[in-house]
Design an enzyme around this catalytic site. Structure first.
Site, PDB file in Angstrom:
ATOM      1  N   TYR A  28      -9.564  21.355 -13.616  1.00 52.26           N
ATOM      2  CA  TYR A  28      -9.054  22.062 -14.794  1.00 52.26           C
ATOM      3  C   TYR A  28      -7.666  21.517 -15.103  1.00 52.26           C
ATOM      4  O   TYR A  28      -7.458  20.310 -15.064  1.00 52.26           O
ATOM      5  CB  TYR A  28      -9.074  23.576 -14.521  1.00 52.26           C
ATOM      6  CG  TYR A  28      -8.953  24.432 -15.767  1.00 52.26           C
ATOM      7  CD1 TYR A  28      -9.752  24.199 -16.883  1.00 52.26           C
ATOM      8  CD2 TYR A  28      -8.050  25.484 -15.829  1.00 52.26           C
ATOM      9  CE1 TYR A  28      -9.646  24.982 -18.023  1.00 52.26           C
ATOM     10  CE2 TYR A  28      -7.941  26.280 -16.966  1.00 52.26           C
ATOM     11  CZ  TYR A  28      -8.739  26.019 -18.056  1.00 52.26           C
ATOM     12  OH  TYR A  28      -8.625  26.798 -19.182  1.00 52.26           O
ATOM     13  N   LYS A  99     -14.061  24.885 -17.785  1.00 50.28           N
ATOM     14  CA  LYS A  99     -13.901  26.336 -17.677  1.00 50.28           C
ATOM     15  C   LYS A  99     -15.047  26.956 -16.876  1.00 50.28           C
ATOM     16  O   LYS A  99     -14.830  27.887 -16.086  1.00 50.28           O
ATOM     17  CB  LYS A  99     -13.815  26.959 -19.068  1.00 50.28           C
ATOM     18  CG  LYS A  99     -12.503  26.680 -19.795  1.00 50.28           C
ATOM     19  CD  LYS A  99     -12.457  27.376 -21.143  1.00 50.28           C
ATOM     20  CE  LYS A  99     -11.232  26.968 -21.952  1.00 50.28           C
ATOM     21  NZ  LYS A  99      -9.965  27.417 -21.371  1.00 50.28           N
TER      22      LYS A  99
END
EC number: 1.1.1.40
Length: 511
Positions: A28, A99
């Site tokens: 991420y 995500k």
């Protein structure tokens, strides 16, 4: 991604291990931005559901063909506004993929998760016309009715909410939630003014900043501050300068936070903010960051904020002069021991308004700092000199505290007797896994501001004494699963309290 493709079980098991904090930086923020830029050359086979403009009328069928059954959560993007990178079209698929990995790392079953990219073209001519590896439609974006007809299975946020489907925009609402959590954590630091005495200056007035400002107003109202007073404590700067009531053509969202410049701004600054120009742009041999810094210094001198929030993706805009002005502003409001807040929320790394080490040095160690991307901490010697830390992969995992958290362990680069400081990572991943889990568990029919405030309070409550001693005003990302559970419980309580939960609960079994 190679491990995820070759051994899905091993990949997700790795995320449940002790190196979560380090791995989140790979899957991420900040790596996800680079992955999106190189998406066409990185992905060996499809990793998300692809819906294109050519599929209008058959979107529901495409969703039904997803191989995993029991999907409970979809993460959808059309790739138009990616981090600080702008319109990446279909290459924005890296965001929902990343995500969903974070959701799984936080404890949600991977089979619950469906990443979706909706390919409606791109306004990025470099991708559309100049990148032979671009995987999306090489056309300009669909707009208007053609766009909305394609979105039949997803619709827009307001329409989904009206139908009783819980939805949220994590880059707006969850960014607001984690920023308020950082604010609540910072209020526990000695020298930080109470909430009702804070004055905020936002650099950047996009949807994330506006959502954060609204949530701060709600928080202040809960603390007994009248709404008009709370709004008057928030000033915003967009690409044209300070947002004032003298500005023509403001959007309704920006008009909420337009301030009357009369008596608050010098005449020339008020006039510039009312004009049609674009003051925050490179010109006259100065970079965009230098132009922004000059405006910020003048605004700080006039408005005397005690908290500076950056979300404009102008890397380096908070320079030495800005940090010094912020410290002077806080001191003028509350005395020499006052500690202002500096939240540099833009990412990826090169878009950050200021790095932690620079913010600490330029402010003389006065600011309480948080950032959207991860930065190394500092080892501060007794003479005030500071050395950047080379942090171990899991810097918080040395020993449990009585509060149930962990204390910061030793770090390479910290000398004997040095005080270790670690910046909080103010990233929306603190919020969105728990928010989604709380909604799924309760069958919530909507997401509201009360849930976001409850999530913020739960996150701030997870900060341990050891973290706070290191001026880390948010819990470590290494404890993401703990934070997710706390947020989910807080969200669930609001869902049932506000009569949004649709799941029947046996109170005797829950006692």
């Amino acid at each position: 991604m190679a491990l995820k493709e070759s051994s899905r079980d091993v990949f997700y098991a790795l995320l449940q291990g002790p190196d979560l904090e380090a791995l989140l930086r790979v899957v991420y923020t900040p790596t996800i931005g680079e992955a999106c830029l190189r998406f066409g050359s990185l992905i060996p086979r499809p990793s998300c559901l692809y819906v294109s403009a050519a599929m209008a009328g058959s979107v529901a069928e495409a969703v039904a063909n997803w191989p995993q059954q029991g999907v409970r959560l979809a993460v959808v993007t059309d790739g138009e506004r990616i981090l600080g990178l702008g319109d990446l079209g279909c290459h924005g698929a890296g965001i929902p993929i990343g995500k969903c990995i974070v959701y799984a790392a936080a404890g949600l079953p991977p089979d619950w998760l469906l990443p979706i990219v909706v390919d409606v073209g791109t306004e990025n001519a470099g991708l559309r016309e100049g990148d032979p590896l671009y995987v999306g439609l090489p056309q300009r974006r669909l707009r208007g009715d053609a766009y909305y007809s394609l979105m039949e299975a997803f619709s827009m946020l307001q329409r989904l909410r009206a139908s009783g489907t819980p939805t949220f925009n994590d880059d707006i609402e969850c960014t607001a939630g984690v920023t308020v959590a950082a604010l609540l954590g910072a209020l526990r630091v000695q020298g930080v003014l109470p909430l009702e005495q804070q004055r905020f200056l936002f650099f950047g007035a996009g949807q994330a900043s506006l959502g954060t400002a609204r949530l701060i107003v709600r928080l202040m109202q809960r603390r007994g501050v009248p709404e008009s007073v709370a709004r008057s404590a928030i000033w915003m700067i967009d690409s044209r300068g300070l947002i004032t009531t003298a500005r023509k053509g403001l959007t309704p969202e920006k008009a909420e936070f337009a301030q009357d410049p009369t008596g608050q701004l010098p005449p020339d600054l008020a006039q510039a903010s009312a004009g049609e120009g674009t003051p925050i742009a490179a010109r006259g041999g100065r970079s965009q960051a230098q132009v922004a810094a000059a405006l910020l210094q003048r605004a700080i001198a006039a408005l005397r904020p005690t908290a500076l929030v950056g979300a404009a993706t102008v890397g380096g805009a908070f320079d030495r002069g800005v940090l010094e002005a912020l410290v002077q502003s806080a001191a003028a409001e509350a005395g020499p021991d006052a500690r202002p807040l500096c939240f540099a929320l833009s990412n990826p790394t090169e878009k950050a308004e200021v790095r932690f080490g620079d913010a600490w040095e330029w402010s003389g160690g006065r600011v309480v700092y948080a950032s959207g991307t991860a930065f190394p901490g500092l080892a501060v010697a007794s003479d005030g000199s500071a050395v950047p830390l080379e942090a171990p992969p899991n810097p918080w995992a040395s020993q449990a505290t009585s509060a149930g958290g962990v204390e910061p362990g030793g770090s390479r680069g910290a000398g004997a007797g040095a005080r270790v400081l670690r910046p909080a990572q103010c990233n929306n991943s603190h919020v969105f896994p728990g928010l989604a889990l709380g909604c799924i568990a309760t069958g919530a029919s909507a997401v509201n501001d009360d849930m976001l405030l409850a999530a913020a309070g739960a996150i701030a409550g997870m900060v341990t004494p050891g973290e706070l001693a290191s001026e880390c005003v948010l819990p470590s990302m290494a404890r993401l699963r703990e934070t997710t559970a706390a947020v989910a419980a807080a969200v669930a309580a609001v869902a049932f309290g506000d009569e949004l939960g649709t799941v029947t609960v046996d109170s005797a079994r829950c006692a």
